[in-house]
Design an enzyme around this catalytic site. Structure first.
Site, PDB file in Angstrom:
ATOM      1  N   ALA A 139       6.762  55.897  40.923  1.00 47.35           N
ATOM      2  CA  ALA A 139       6.264  56.473  39.677  1.00 47.35           C
ATOM      3  C   ALA A 139       6.487  55.492  38.536  1.00 47.35           C
ATOM      4  O   ALA A 139       7.184  54.490  38.684  1.00 47.35           O
ATOM      5  CB  ALA A 139       6.983  57.788  39.393  1.00 47.35           C
ATOM      6  N   GLY A 145       7.123  58.094  44.597  1.00 44.23           N
ATOM      7  CA  GLY A 145       5.847  58.791  44.449  1.00 44.23           C
ATOM      8  C   GLY A 145       4.747  58.193  45.303  1.00 44.23           C
ATOM      9  O   GLY A 145       3.808  58.899  45.705  1.00 44.23           O
ATOM     10  N   GLU A 186      14.711  57.638  45.125  1.00 41.46           N
ATOM     11  CA  GLU A 186      14.960  58.279  43.827  1.00 41.46           C
ATOM     12  C   GLU A 186      16.447  58.450  43.511  1.00 41.46           C
ATOM     13  O   GLU A 186      16.835  58.428  42.335  1.00 41.46           O
ATOM     14  CB  GLU A 186      14.260  59.640  43.766  1.00 41.46           C
ATOM     15  CG  GLU A 186      12.751  59.569  43.573  1.00 41.46           C
ATOM     16  CD  GLU A 186      11.976  59.406  44.882  1.00 41.46           C
ATOM     17  OE1 GLU A 186      10.747  59.517  44.860  1.00 41.46           O
ATOM     18  OE2 GLU A 186      12.625  59.167  45.931  1.00 41.46           O
ATOM     19  N   GLU A 223       5.212  59.811  48.591  1.00 44.44           N
ATOM     20  CA  GLU A 223       4.862  61.228  48.448  1.00 44.44           C
ATOM     21  C   GLU A 223       3.343  61.406  48.438  1.00 44.44           C
ATOM     22  O   GLU A 223       2.820  62.358  49.028  1.00 44.44           O
ATOM     23  CB  GLU A 223       5.491  61.795  47.173  1.00 44.44           C
ATOM     24  CG  GLU A 223       6.999  61.966  47.294  1.00 44.44           C
ATOM     25  CD  GLU A 223       7.629  62.512  46.041  1.00 44.44           C
ATOM     26  OE1 GLU A 223       8.254  63.590  46.101  1.00 44.44           O
ATOM     27  OE2 GLU A 223       7.505  61.868  44.977  1.00 44.44           O
TER      28      GLU A 223
END
Length: 690
Positions: A63, A102, A125, A105
């Site tokens: 991200a 992300g 993370e 994901e």
């Protein structure tokens, strides 16, 4: 369509190419056009399947954490993945480079994943004090099983394609042209009669004994000292087993937002950016080229020299160790072999890796054998006379352009450089023991150190897996200078009424891995004793313990008592008697000492010294000091480093308490630095000083 997402069609297959340099971070500039492109491809009746690929050196590497703390922009990443899961046409993620956070994901939102052989995937993370917030803790367990997912998420460590394929995290590993194979795979899936099932509909791998899972949680979180995120991540993975999919997803998002807004995550995100920023050195032009390092030398085969040699060999660099006699060389090489053998036994390296690394290390007793080295690092006794002799000898042997480096912990690099006719080639490389393990490398820049030498030192640090920080010349540089300010109060606290175990408990309660007295016992009291002697300093308790041969763990007694074969510290009645005796001799009336007093008299002088270091430009920025202390001295990661913590805690309060202790004791370590007073008055932060 935005420049960040391009749609091309290949005979019925829509290829969505994401291009958001440098690492295709999933910021709004990428999310919004990708959301639109998915809708367009799904609505196009000529499109039979969709491939998501990335331009540049990597797939989506995570991200855009610079968006944290700012007003959210739609679509969010969960919205984007929900959009993916609404598509019935086969969707394929084509992964190269890294798919992290992300990025992974998003790939988990596709029906299928194909990856290049050299790719890495992971959910890191926790390293930012977070947990996955877009379904990672819910989807990954359904794909690879809860225990494998738990290990990946709580450790935050990426895995390679061999392991990913074995676990079922990817459907195929491409052997040649990733995009061509992904398109062909998507076409096969589109024409097959096989149902395309999203991960949310899979549950067969969730069948697990919860008691066994909870034991696995204990195992993977046991090293998460002072950190909340790993435990929260484990809770979220457990929810994937015990809750319905959407309920687990909602709970994951709640936990993610809690973590995102926490002090722990703010601290770890600060360290993430600080570590990057530390490599940007004022006065070193970006276009400066590093010198080539193909072969290295190390002077000294003791504990530090051997560790430095191993660090270099681990990075693939051949090393020649110089010692004064063959026996010393043999002891050093035997120590290296034993250390690597222990790594093999623990499973951290293979026997083949051990042989490769030891094969890169050789020994000699002749300076002439270092003539072809591109860099030589001395790791001899911390004495200026000895180091000057070494550098004089090296200056007459090494080829032009070779770098002469000192592993000094305290000494003046400029004085060392003056020994040679090539001071521009001299730099300090302060490794931390054990040098093959500890991450920090203080790069000490002398007055005449050439810019390309600094650039080379930074490149070398990256190659051997170190975290580099460039510092200036002063006694102790950044880390040890601040440590000296902290250490100054340790014995005064004991004389005033504290015990070693009380002081150490305040430190561990704060989040340190151990307290100062446990630390000195581990390192050896004789090391700091010798340094005090060289500086003309004394410490009534520590000196007496050393005179009695109580050097810490290695002798079974130091500030604590250690039973045979044990490293567990126990209170030593001899030490308590010694403290009381010395207090009486010095006329100190012992009293009750509070935890707050211990913190104020140890941590606050450190921060004060850090401010002086900034004032003197020994460190370029406050965040550099934080990187030094977290990576080299055990400052709690969850607190972000001493200078970051000081800002969050309150500089004004720290200055007030420093002034209190300065009035009470007259000790210079408590006299607030001018810039600290300035910040207390203005309410500013250390970033305002740049």
């Amino acid at each position: 369509m935005s420049d960040t997402v391009k749609i091309t069609r290949d005979n019925g297959i829509a290829v969505l190419t994401l291009d958001n340099p440098p690492v295709n971070a999933l910021g709004h500039a990428l999310r919004a056009p990708l959301f639109e492109a998915l809708g367009e491809a799904n609505a196009d009746d000529t499109v039979q399947a969709i491939v998501i690929a990335c331009a540049g050196r990597t797939f989506i590497a995570g991200a855009d954490i610079s968006e944290f703390g700012k007003p959210p922009k739609e679509p969010s990443l969960p919205d984007l993945i929900e959009k993916l899961e609404s598509i019935d046409k086969p969707t394929v993620a084509a992964i190269h480079g890294t798919a992290l956070g992300g990025g992974l994901e998003l790939a988990l939102g596709c029906h299928y994943r194909i990856a290049d052989r050299s790719a890495m995937i992971g959910l890191p993370e926790v390293n930012l004090g977070l947990i996955p917030g877009a379904g990672g803790t819910v989807r990954l367990p359904r794909l690879v099983g809860p225990e494998a997912a738990l290990k990946m998420i709580v450790s935050g460590k990426p895995i390679g394609m061999d392991e990913a394929a074995r676990l079922g995290a990817v459907d195929r590993v491409a052997e040649s042209d990733l995009l061509a194979e992904a398109v062909a795979f998507a076409r096969d899936m589109a024409t097959s009669r096989k149902p395309h099932i999203h991960i949310r509909a899979r549950s067969e791998k969730l069948a697990i004994d919860l008691a066994a899972f909870d034991e696995a949680v204990k195992a993977v979180t046991k090293k998460a000292r002072g950190l909340t995120a790993p435990h929260t991540a484990a809770e979220a993975v457990r929810n994937a087993i015990t809750m319905e999919f959407d309920a687990a997803l909602d709970r994951e998002r709640e936990l993610f937002l809690e973590r995102r807004d926490s002090e722990e995550s703010a601290a770890q995100r600060h360290l993430f950016f600080a570590t990057r920023e530390a490599t940007r050195v004022p006065g070193i032009p970006r276009e400066t080229e590093a010198r080539k390092i193909a072969r290295a030398g190390v002077i000294g085969a003791g504990t530090m020299g051997a560790g430095i040699a191993m660090a270099l060999a681990n990075g693939g660099i051949p090393v020649t160790i110089l010692e004064m006699n063959e026996d010393a060389i043999a002891r050093g090489l035997a120590h290296i072999d034993k250390t690597y053998a222990g790594s093999v036994k623990r499973g951290s390296i293979t026997a083949e890796e051990k042989e490769a690394r030891t094969g890169r290390i050789s020994g000699t007793t002749h300076y002439a054998d270092l003539a072809d080295c591109d860099i030589v690092i001395e790791a001899v006794f911390e004495d200026m006379g000895v180091k000057r002799q070494v550098f004089t000898a090296l200056g007459g042997v090494l080829k032009p352009g070779a770098i002469l480096a000192s592993n000094t912990s305290y000494l003046d690099v400029n004085e060392i450089a003056a020994t040679t006719s090539r001071p521009q080639d001299v730099v300090g490389l302060h490794f931390f023991s054990p040098a093959h393990v500890m991450k920090l490398l203080e790069i000490v820049r002398g007055e005449e150190t050439a810019p390309d030498v600094i650039k080379t030192a930074l490149a070398l640090a990256r190659k051997i897996g170190k975290v580099p920080v460039v510092v200036g010349v002063c006694n102790g540089f950044v880390g040890n200078r601040m440590l000296a300010a902290r250490r100054e109060q340790n014995e005064d606290l004991l004389l005033s009424g504290a015990t070693p175990e009380q002081v150490d408990r305040v430190f561990t309660d704060f989040g340190w891995p151990m307290g100062p007295f446990q630390m000195v016992d581990l390192a050896g009291l004789d090391i700091s004793w010798k340094h005090r002697q060289s500086q003309g300093l004394t410490a009534p308790i520590g000196d007496t313990l050393c005179e009695a041969g109580h050097f810490g763990q290695k002798t079974g007694r130091g500030f604590y008592l250690y039973e045979e074969g044990s490293r567990t510290p126990k209170p030593d009645p001899f030490v308590q008697e010694l403290i009381e005796k010395k207090a009486a001799e010095l006329g100190v009336e012992r009293r009750e000492i509070s935890a707050d007093e211990i913190t104020e008299r140890t941590l606050y002088p450190m921060i004060n010294e850090g401010a002086k270091i900034l004032e003197e430009r020994i460190a370029a920025r406050a965040s550099d000091i934080d990187v030094v202390w977290v990576n080299g001295y055990g400052f709690p990661v969850a607190k972000g480093g001493p200078m970051f913590w000081a800002e969050r805690f309150g500089i004004k309060t720290i200055v007030e308490r420093l002034e209190h202790w300065h009035r009470k004791t007259g000790n210079r370590v408590f006299e607030p630095a001018p810039i600290l007073r300035q910040l207390a008055l203005t309410g500013g932060g250390f970033g305002d000083l740049v």
